[in-house]
Structure formats: C-alpha cells, structure tokens
Design a protein around this motif. Structure first.
Motif, short mmCIF file in Angstrom:
data_model
loop_
_atom_site.label_atom_id
_atom_site.label_comp_id
_atom_site.label_asym_id
_atom_site.label_seq_id
_atom_site.Cartn_x
_atom_site.Cartn_y
_atom_site.Cartn_z
N HIS A 20 -20.50 18.48 -45.06
CA HIS A 20 -21.02 19.83 -44.84
C HIS A 20 -19.97 20.76 -44.23
N CYS A 21 -19.30 20.28 -43.13
CA CYS A 21 -18.35 21.18 -42.44
C CYS A 21 -16.90 20.70 -42.51
N GLN A 22 -16.67 19.54 -43.15
CA GLN A 22 -15.33 18.98 -43.37
C GLN A 22 -14.63 18.55 -42.08
N SER A 23 -15.34 18.37 -40.99
CA SER A 23 -14.70 17.87 -39.77
C SER A 23 -14.67 16.35 -39.81
N GLU A 24 -13.73 15.77 -39.04
CA GLU A 24 -13.59 14.32 -39.01
C GLU A 24 -14.61 13.72 -38.05
N CYS A 31 -21.57 19.99 -36.81
CA CYS A 31 -22.64 20.79 -37.43
C CYS A 31 -24.03 20.17 -37.24
N ARG A 32 -24.12 18.98 -36.72
CA ARG A 32 -25.39 18.28 -36.44
C ARG A 32 -26.20 17.96 -37.71
N ARG A 33 -25.52 17.85 -38.81
CA ARG A 33 -26.21 17.50 -40.06
C ARG A 33 -26.17 16.00 -40.28
N ASP A 34 -27.15 15.53 -41.05
CA ASP A 34 -27.29 14.11 -41.34
C ASP A 34 -26.16 13.66 -42.26
N LEU A 35 -25.48 12.58 -41.87
CA LEU A 35 -24.41 12.03 -42.68
C LEU A 35 -24.91 10.87 -43.55
N ASN A 36 -26.09 10.40 -43.28
CA ASN A 36 -26.68 9.31 -44.05
C ASN A 36 -27.40 9.93 -45.25
N HIS A 37 -26.74 9.98 -46.38
CA HIS A 37 -27.24 10.71 -47.54
C HIS A 37 -28.12 9.86 -48.45
N LYS A 38 -28.81 8.92 -47.90
CA LYS A 38 -29.70 8.10 -48.71
C LYS A 38 -30.97 8.89 -48.96
N TRP A 39 -31.19 9.29 -50.20
CA TRP A 39 -32.30 10.16 -50.56
C TRP A 39 -33.66 9.53 -50.26
N TYR A 40 -33.74 8.21 -50.33
CA TYR A 40 -35.03 7.56 -50.12
C TYR A 40 -35.41 7.46 -48.64
N VAL A 64 -24.84 11.34 -37.66
CA VAL A 64 -24.98 12.79 -37.53
C VAL A 64 -23.61 13.36 -37.18
N CYS A 65 -23.26 14.47 -37.79
CA CYS A 65 -21.97 15.12 -37.52
C CYS A 65 -22.01 15.74 -36.12
N ALA A 66 -20.95 15.52 -35.33
CA ALA A 66 -20.89 16.06 -33.98
C ALA A 66 -20.70 17.58 -34.00
#
Length: 162
Positions: free
Chosen positions: A11-15, A26-35, A22-24
């Motif tokens: 989402h934000c391209q940070s390491e 942007c706080r978005r979910d990094l676990n992209h499992k759709w189910y 969860v990204c430190a």
C-alpha cells in the motif's frame, strides 16, 4: 534487521518485517488472504440462508405462463352422470416440459355451433403431472345439451416445493 527479513508494504511501499501482519506506517493489513476477510465470511455465512429463504418464497420457481405451450389437452371420454343432469369428462393432459407441476386451475368451455354455451372454472389441488409425461383429469359438467363440445384450458399450474 537483515534485508531478507523485510518486505515492502503493497500500500505505502515502506519496509516492514516479513512476519508483520499490519504495516507500521499506514496501518493496513499485510495478510492478503481473501478468505480471511470479514466481508467474505459474512457473504459465505448469509448467502446460503438468503438462497434458502428465496427457494421457500418461490423466487426461483418457473412461471407457468412461460411453459403454457408445453401442454396439450385432449378429451378422451364423456360419461353421463347417473341421477344428475350432466356429464363426466375425461381429459388427457400431456406435459412436454422438464418441470413437475401440481395444483391445476382450469377453465372448461362448452361450445355449440361455434357459440360459447357455458364456461366453468375449477381447481384440482391433488393433481400432479410429471415432466415429459401425461396425466388424466376428470371434470364434471352440469351442462347436458346435445351437440356440445368441450375444451379444457389450463389457467395455472404450480411447481411443488419439494
């Protein structure tokens, strides 16, 4: 931390560490499992319920008006009803559709010299016809005029629930 232990946030391209969920930044979910998404589990939980209710309410039942041309009615026999002024008519009804039907609503039209003498309506709740088959129907008519011909018109049929 080693470079091999890091991944880029989509989402934000940070390491972020590979084990992070969860990204430190942007706080978005990094676990992209759709189910594992709540939206998916909600749909999966309620969709069968909605389909079952729709089935019970008849949302998916075929309409008789779309199948009316798949039926052929033929008068097979006529019997005088003893002690009553009238006739018992026997009709053969052929179903060429792939649908089982029940609960017949009909109209019996009697004509003489191309003039309508009488129209009677009725229902047969216990009547059933299987797909690609024929069934017989007995109808009593109180009309006892000589030279009268009868025609049976199917007005409505229903699809059984089970």
């Amino acid at each position: 931390m080693k470079m091999s232990d890091l991944q880029l946030c989509t989402h934000c391209q940070s390491e972020v560490p590979k084990k992070a969920t969860v990204c430190a930044c942007c706080r978005r979910d990094l676990n992209h499992k759709w189910y594992k998404k709540i939206q998916f589990s909600t749909v999966v939980t309620f969709l069968p319920f909605v389909l079952f209710v729709g089935y019970l309410k008849g949302w998916f039942e075929p309409e008789f008006s779309n199948y009316q041309g798949d039926f052929k009615t033929t008068q097979v026999n006529m019997l005088k009803i003893p002690d009553v002024q009238g006739n018992r008519l026997i009709f053969k009804i052929e179903n060429t559709s792939d649908v089982k039907w029940e609960n017949l609503s009909y109209e019996l039209v009697s004509t003489k010299d191309n003039n309508i003498v009488e129209v009677e309506t009725g229902n047969q709740r216990a009547w059933v016809i299987q797909p690609q088959s024929a069934s017989y129907l007995m109808v009593d008519s109180l009309d006892d005029v000589n030279g009268v011909s009868w025609q049976l018109n199917i007005k409505n049929l229903e699809v059984p629930l089970f």
